[in-house]
Design a protein around this motif. Structure first.
Motif, PDB file in Angstrom:
ATOM      1  N   LEU A 185       0.833  -1.202   0.000  1.00  0.00           N
ATOM      2  CA  LEU A 185       0.000   0.000   0.000  1.00  0.00           C
ATOM      3  C   LEU A 185       0.869   1.254   0.000  1.00  0.00           C
ATOM      4  O   LEU A 185       0.602   2.215  -0.715  1.00  0.00           O
ATOM      5  N   ARG A 186       1.950   1.219   0.800  1.00  0.00           N
ATOM      6  CA  ARG A 186       2.867   2.347   0.819  1.00  0.00           C
ATOM      7  C   ARG A 186       3.499   2.557  -0.554  1.00  0.00           C
ATOM      8  O   ARG A 186       3.675   3.668  -1.022  1.00  0.00           O
ATOM      9  N   ARG A 187       3.851   1.453  -1.187  1.00  0.00           N
ATOM     10  CA  ARG A 187       4.442   1.526  -2.520  1.00  0.00           C
ATOM     11  C   ARG A 187       3.463   2.152  -3.511  1.00  0.00           C
ATOM     12  O   ARG A 187       3.831   2.992  -4.329  1.00  0.00           O
ATOM     13  N   LEU A 188       2.179   1.756  -3.395  1.00  0.00           N
ATOM     14  CA  LEU A 188       1.157   2.310  -4.277  1.00  0.00           C
ATOM     15  C   LEU A 188       1.058   3.823  -4.119  1.00  0.00           C
ATOM     16  O   LEU A 188       1.014   4.572  -5.105  1.00  0.00           O
ATOM     17  N   LEU A 192       1.612   7.245  -6.413  1.00  0.00           N
ATOM     18  CA  LEU A 192       0.622   8.313  -6.513  1.00  0.00           C
ATOM     19  C   LEU A 192       1.273   9.678  -6.303  1.00  0.00           C
ATOM     20  O   LEU A 192       1.019  10.632  -7.037  1.00  0.00           O
ATOM     21  N   LYS A 193       2.154   9.746  -5.308  1.00  0.00           N
ATOM     22  CA  LYS A 193       2.844  11.014  -5.048  1.00  0.00           C
ATOM     23  C   LYS A 193       3.804  11.368  -6.173  1.00  0.00           C
ATOM     24  O   LYS A 193       3.931  12.530  -6.552  1.00  0.00           O
ATOM     25  N   PHE A 194       4.489  10.371  -6.715  1.00  0.00           N
ATOM     26  CA  PHE A 194       5.443  10.643  -7.774  1.00  0.00           C
ATOM     27  C   PHE A 194       4.763  11.177  -9.026  1.00  0.00           C
ATOM     28  O   PHE A 194       5.353  11.941  -9.789  1.00  0.00           O
ATOM     29  N   PHE A 195       3.508  10.780  -9.253  1.00  0.00           N
ATOM     30  CA  PHE A 195       2.758  11.309 -10.381  1.00  0.00           C
ATOM     31  C   PHE A 195       1.974  12.567 -10.006  1.00  0.00           C
ATOM     32  O   PHE A 195       1.094  13.013 -10.736  1.00  0.00           O
ATOM     33  N   ARG A 196       2.297  13.126  -8.828  1.00  0.00           N
ATOM     34  CA  ARG A 196       1.732  14.390  -8.355  1.00  0.00           C
ATOM     35  C   ARG A 196       0.211  14.342  -8.245  1.00  0.00           C
ATOM     36  O   ARG A 196      -0.486  15.296  -8.581  1.00  0.00           O
ATOM     37  N   PHE A 257      -2.183   4.401 -13.064  1.00  0.00           N
ATOM     38  CA  PHE A 257      -3.065   3.247 -12.969  1.00  0.00           C
ATOM     39  C   PHE A 257      -2.361   1.886 -12.905  1.00  0.00           C
ATOM     40  O   PHE A 257      -2.757   1.031 -12.104  1.00  0.00           O
ATOM     41  N   PRO A 258      -1.315   1.597 -13.716  1.00  0.00           N
ATOM     42  CA  PRO A 258      -0.708   0.256 -13.646  1.00  0.00           C
ATOM     43  C   PRO A 258      -0.278  -0.153 -12.240  1.00  0.00           C
ATOM     44  O   PRO A 258      -0.304  -1.348 -11.903  1.00  0.00           O
ATOM     45  N   ALA A 259       0.113   0.808 -11.402  1.00  0.00           N
ATOM     46  CA  ALA A 259       0.543   0.483 -10.046  1.00  0.00           C
ATOM     47  C   ALA A 259      -0.587  -0.133  -9.237  1.00  0.00           C
ATOM     48  O   ALA A 259      -0.351  -0.946  -8.331  1.00  0.00           O
ATOM     49  N   VAL A 260      -1.831   0.237  -9.538  1.00  0.00           N
ATOM     50  CA  VAL A 260      -2.984  -0.318  -8.824  1.00  0.00           C
ATOM     51  C   VAL A 260      -3.086  -1.820  -9.065  1.00  0.00           C
ATOM     52  O   VAL A 260      -3.457  -2.596  -8.169  1.00  0.00           O
ATOM     53  N   CYS A 261      -2.732  -2.243 -10.270  1.00  0.00           N
ATOM     54  CA  CYS A 261      -2.900  -3.651 -10.655  1.00  0.00           C
ATOM     55  C   CYS A 261      -1.952  -4.583  -9.925  1.00  0.00           C
ATOM     56  O   CYS A 261      -2.074  -5.807 -10.045  1.00  0.00           O
ATOM     57  N   ASN A 332     -12.199   9.583   9.629  1.00  0.00           N
ATOM     58  CA  ASN A 332     -11.555   8.306   9.329  1.00  0.00           C
ATOM     59  C   ASN A 332     -10.596   8.434   8.147  1.00  0.00           C
ATOM     60  O   ASN A 332     -10.296   7.461   7.468  1.00  0.00           O
ATOM     61  N   GLU A 333     -10.126   9.648   7.893  1.00  0.00           N
ATOM     62  CA  GLU A 333      -9.253   9.880   6.750  1.00  0.00           C
ATOM     63  C   GLU A 333      -7.791   9.625   7.122  1.00  0.00           C
ATOM     64  O   GLU A 333      -7.383   9.804   8.270  1.00  0.00           O
ATOM     65  N   LEU A 334      -7.011   9.194   6.137  1.00  0.00           N
ATOM     66  CA  LEU A 334      -5.576   9.015   6.297  1.00  0.00           C
ATOM     67  C   LEU A 334      -4.827  10.021   5.432  1.00  0.00           C
ATOM     68  O   LEU A 334      -5.289  10.381   4.356  1.00  0.00           O
ATOM     69  N   ILE A 335      -3.663  10.447   5.901  1.00  0.00           N
ATOM     70  CA  ILE A 335      -2.792  11.340   5.148  1.00  0.00           C
ATOM     71  C   ILE A 335      -1.494  10.601   4.877  1.00  0.00           C
ATOM     72  O   ILE A 335      -0.864  10.068   5.806  1.00  0.00           O
ATOM     73  N   PHE A 336      -1.082  10.558   3.622  1.00  0.00           N
ATOM     74  CA  PHE A 336       0.189   9.933   3.275  1.00  0.00           C
ATOM     75  C   PHE A 336       1.141  11.020   2.795  1.00  0.00           C
ATOM     76  O   PHE A 336       0.992  11.546   1.698  1.00  0.00           O
ATOM     77  N   PRO A 337       2.121  11.403   3.618  1.00  0.00           N
ATOM     78  CA  PRO A 337       3.022  12.511   3.248  1.00  0.00           C
ATOM     79  C   PRO A 337       3.901  12.167   2.036  1.00  0.00           C
ATOM     80  O   PRO A 337       4.129  10.999   1.728  1.00  0.00           O
ATOM     81  N   ASP A 338       4.408  13.210   1.394  1.00  0.00           N
ATOM     82  CA  ASP A 338       5.357  13.019   0.301  1.00  0.00           C
ATOM     83  C   ASP A 338       6.731  12.640   0.823  1.00  0.00           C
ATOM     84  O   ASP A 338       7.428  11.808   0.227  1.00  0.00           O
ATOM     85  N   LEU A 339       7.147  13.271   1.930  1.00  0.00           N
ATOM     86  CA  LEU A 339       8.456  13.032   2.522  1.00  0.00           C
ATOM     87  C   LEU A 339       8.354  13.075   4.037  1.00  0.00           C
ATOM     88  O   LEU A 339       7.505  13.774   4.594  1.00  0.00           O
TER      89      LEU A 339
END
Length: 430
Positions: A185-188, A192-196, A257-261, A332-339
């Motif tokens: 999930l972290r990798r996904l 997402l962050k890398f594609f802004r 999208f391919p990362a989701v698969c 119930n929201e999560l925040i995934f930081p860029d760095l």
């Protein structure tokens, strides 16, 4: 990915149904293999040579659109060498002028003598003397590199390309993703962050037994989300009003999208502009789509690599943490930081970036920062957002809640601005 004219899909009760090709179909595998062969020829075939060999294959295929789509996917893996810096048009003009002068001369030249004299002129142009009169034209570009595929891999790429071609025309995406493997999930979300892209993350009912709090706790508080069988709900939203930005955002969605698969379980729902109407696209893991982003580092943008390298070389008091945790957000929201950054005292700070199409989510995050003064979260804001909202820059500079937690950048943050914000946040927390 595939262009609109190469997308094979049908409409079933208002929903788009991409026409995936079975990856173990003998006829499709044979077609894919035939189309790949010209790209494997030694000594870098010219583009026109490849087209000469593949055109009959495409035109003779039972499904011409499928064949052309496969060739488009192959072309995306090929790198052609363009013409060099030699001024071919000027050289051709000189050669043609000499040829015309010979024809107008009073001498009665035989064809052989005419060709011999013209060859002498061409010899003065080193590149033309090697039979490269039109080497600067695209059809004469030579294949320089090719990321080879098996026939099956090509069919898998094609099926994924069908969906990507549709997602280019979307401005938002809703995902349900498997949350049982936190590392995947972290990798996904790094993709997402890398594609802004920015999304809102929520746990489903299976995760609500361990609700997240608003106290800024990190992975320990989010542990309930990563229970066996749990799904995370994510909505990835783009700009609602700027047409040119919507198109660019759709391209980013398609690239992501391919990362989701790669996940064992996933669900996707989005709306796509198709044939002058908005159509719904719904997919899940049963579609059999395969992720081809196997080398993760190959998809890290250069500006991020440079930032990491420059930060490591110039900053001693802080280090970039490779294991970026999820932060508890509102409800119930999560925040995934860029760095994420850590200093020698054990202080951990996180940075979330907001780019040109994130104006709506930025407003919500600023409101959350006001309510959570202890949250170890910094925000980097692209200046283009201030141009969209004239009051934004003044608000960020004057409001005390943002003085040591928010900074502005252009395109991507600099190490200096990031470090200054980290130092201000450290001073405040001590």
């Amino acid at each position: 990915m595939l262009t609109k004219d190469l997308i094979r899909c049908r409409i079933d009760r208002g929903r788009l149904k991409p026409q995936f090709v079975p990856v173990d179909d003998p006829e499709a595998l044979a077609l894919a293999g035939d189309l790949l062969e010209p790209y494997r020829l030694p000594d870098g075939p010219r583009r026109c040579d490849i087209d000469e060999m593949t055109d009959p294959i495409c035109k003779g295929a039972r499904d011409v659109i499928l064949a052309k789509g496969l060739k488009k996917i192959i072309d995306d893996q090929a790198e052609f060498a363009t013409g060099d810096d030699y001024d071919y048009p000027a050289a051709r003009r000189r050669l043609f002028a000499q040829a015309a002068q010979l024809l107008r001369s009073s001498e009665r030249l035989t064809e052989d003598e005419y060709r011999r004299r013209l060859a002498l002129v061409a010899a003065a142009e080193p590149l033309l003397a090697e039979d490269r009169l039109y080497a600067d034209l695209p059809e004469n570009d030579r294949l320089r590199a090719f990321k080879d595929l098996t026939a099956r891999q090509l069919l898998e790429r094609y099926n994924c390309g069908l969906v990507q071609g549709l997602l280019v025309r979307a401005s938002a995406m809703e995902l349900g993703v498997d949350a049982s493997d936190a590392s995947k999930l972290r990798r996904l979300f790094k993709y997402l962050k890398f594609f802004r892209l920015l999304c809102r993350l929520y746990g489903d009912d299976a995760a609500k037994e361990s609700p997240l709090t608003d106290d800024g706790a990190t992975d320990s508080a989010a542990a309930g989300i990563f229970a066996k069988g749990a799904l995370l709900r994510a909505r990835i939203e783009g700009p609602a009003s700027i047409v040119t930005e919507s198109k660019r955002y759709g391209l980013q969605l398609a690239c992501f999208f391919p990362a989701v698969c790669a996940l064992a379980r996933w669900q996707l729902r989005t709306e796509v502009e198709w044939k002058d109407r908005t159509r719904e696209l719904v997919l899940d893991e049963s579609s059999g789509l395969v992720n081809h982003y196997h080398n993760f580092t190959a998809y890290v943008p250069d500006e991020i690599k440079l930032f990491h390298r420059h930060f490591a070389d110039t900053v001693n008091a802080w280090t970039i943490v490779t294991h970026t945790p999820f932060l508890a957000g509102p409800g119930n929201e999560l925040i995934f930081p860029d760095l994420s950054f850590a200093n020698s005292d054990g202080l951990l700070m996180h940075l979330e970036l907001f780019h040109r199409w994130h104006s709506g989510p930025l407003r919500e995050r600023l409101d959350y920062l006001r309510r959570q003064p202890a949250l170890p979260l910094l925000l980097g804001v692209d200046r283009s957002l201030c141009r969209q909202d004239p009051t934004m820059e003044e608000e960020l500079k004057t409001e005390p809640a943002f003085a040591d937690r928010v900074f502005l950048f252009r395109d991507y943050p600099t190490v200096d601005k990031t470090l200054k914000c980290l130092e201000k946040a450290q001073a405040r927390m001590h």
